[in-house]
Motif scaffolding. Structure first.
Motif, mmCIF file in Angstrom:
data_model
loop_
_atom_site.group_PDB
_atom_site.id
_atom_site.type_symbol
_atom_site.label_atom_id
_atom_site.label_comp_id
_atom_site.label_asym_id
_atom_site.label_seq_id
_atom_site.Cartn_x
_atom_site.Cartn_y
_atom_site.Cartn_z
ATOM 1 N N ASP A 159 5.377 2.147 -17.526
ATOM 2 C CA ASP A 159 4.398 1.819 -16.785
ATOM 3 C C ASP A 159 3.784 0.371 -17.393
ATOM 4 O O ASP A 159 3.327 -0.550 -16.522
ATOM 5 N N GLU A 160 3.848 0.303 -18.524
ATOM 6 C CA GLU A 160 2.983 -0.949 -18.816
ATOM 7 C C GLU A 160 3.837 -2.086 -18.980
ATOM 8 O O GLU A 160 3.307 -3.071 -18.850
ATOM 9 N N GLY B 73 2.539 -7.676 -13.336
ATOM 10 C CA GLY B 73 1.322 -7.990 -12.140
ATOM 11 C C GLY B 73 1.752 -6.599 -11.080
ATOM 12 O O GLY B 73 1.338 -7.157 -10.070
ATOM 13 N N GLY C 169 0.043 -4.210 -9.821
ATOM 14 C CA GLY C 169 -1.146 -3.925 -9.159
ATOM 15 C C GLY C 169 -1.565 -4.889 -8.344
ATOM 16 O O GLY C 169 -2.021 -4.886 -7.199
ATOM 17 N N ARG C 170 -1.163 -6.231 -8.396
ATOM 18 C CA ARG C 170 -1.223 -7.341 -7.358
ATOM 19 C C ARG C 170 -0.017 -7.705 -6.646
ATOM 20 O O ARG C 170 -0.039 -8.697 -5.976
ATOM 21 N N LYS D 121 3.020 -3.216 -15.462
ATOM 22 C CA LYS D 121 1.724 -3.844 -15.490
ATOM 23 C C LYS D 121 1.841 -5.162 -15.969
ATOM 24 O O LYS D 121 1.215 -6.068 -15.391
ATOM 25 N N LYS D 122 2.565 -5.459 -16.906
ATOM 26 C CA LYS D 122 2.630 -6.600 -17.462
ATOM 27 C C LYS D 122 3.180 -7.755 -16.292
ATOM 28 O O LYS D 122 2.954 -8.848 -16.335
ATOM 29 N N LEU E 138 1.543 3.294 -8.965
ATOM 30 C CA LEU E 138 0.714 2.129 -9.735
ATOM 31 C C LEU E 138 0.230 1.318 -8.547
ATOM 32 O O LEU E 138 -0.748 0.497 -8.555
ATOM 33 N N ASN E 139 0.973 1.204 -7.580
ATOM 34 C CA ASN E 139 0.484 0.391 -6.326
ATOM 35 C C ASN E 139 0.648 1.055 -5.133
ATOM 36 O O ASN E 139 2.065 0.958 -4.581
#
Length: 224
Positions: free
Chosen positions: A166-167, A173, A175-176, A170-171, A200-201
């Protein structure tokens, strides 16, 4: 002079100084000294180990002066070599850290980009298409060598790590991100990351490579 050139110069200097020592001790020793004696004296002088002289230099002032001067010269050469190697290591590590931070900032500014998970031939084809269409994207893969090879051919933002983490996503991006394209070695890996990405998204568009046709329905149910 950059650190790489300094290392080359250090090596050349060291070899030159070593040969000077061998030649000098051979000349000083004359016929009584063999080439091996001269090499031995050079080694113990450069190494400052002091195991003992093969021949007594106490009665030869010229030999003592040469030895003293040679010790100073060899120590200076060794000091230069050590600082050059240290500079090379530190400079390389510093460049890597600064480059990583710069890349993280650039990734942090992305909005509506794509994430490519994997670095195989399929992923590289996708990357070329994204480069051609000038779309923002980030590549995620645990193999740094593959990432560096791809990045050497074209400017590339990437995150080194397991896409199933997950991390790591997230790095990148997630979520965007607008979409995520999965080209991992196994269907299981692609399926797992599909589920993770959807969590996550929820609105992200997912395209996953299926190796086994039987995995198609599972991919669709998972959100691909």
């Amino acid at each position: 002079m950059d650190s790489r050139k300094r290392i080359i110069v250090s090596f050349v200097l060291f070899v030159t100084v070593f040969l000077i020592g061998v030649a000098g001790f051979k000349v000083i020793g004359g016929p009584e000294w063999s080439l091996l004696d001269a090499v031995y004296m050079t080694v113990i002088t450069v190494g400052t180990v002091g195991y003992g002289e093969t021949h007594d230099l106490g009665a030869n002032p010229a030999a003592r002066v040469f030895t003293a001067a040679y010790i100073i010269l060899s120590l200076g050469t060794i000091a230069f070599a050590v600082t050059s190697i240290t500079a090379f290591v530190v400079e390389g590590e510093l460049k890597r850290i600064l480059g990583r931070r710069k890349m993280e900032k650039e990734i942090g500014r992305l909005e509506g980009h794509d994430i490519v998970c994997g670095a195989d031939e399929t992923a590289q084809t996708i990357i070329q298409e994204l480069l051609t269409t000038k779309r923002d994207f980030v590549v995620v893969d645990p193999d740094r060598a593959k990432l560096d090879k791809i990045a050497a051919a074209a400017p590339l933002l990437f995150v080194e790590g397991d896409p199933a983490d997950d991390e790591v996503l997230k790095k990148a991006g997630i979520g965007r991100a607008r979409g995520i394209l999965l080209s991992l070695p196994t269907d299981e890996a692609n399926l797992f990351v599909t589920v993770t990405a959807r969590q996550l998204n929820p609105g992200i568009r997912i395209v996953a490579k299926g190796i086994d046709v039987k995995s198609h329905d599972k991919m669709v149910r998972a959100g691909a």
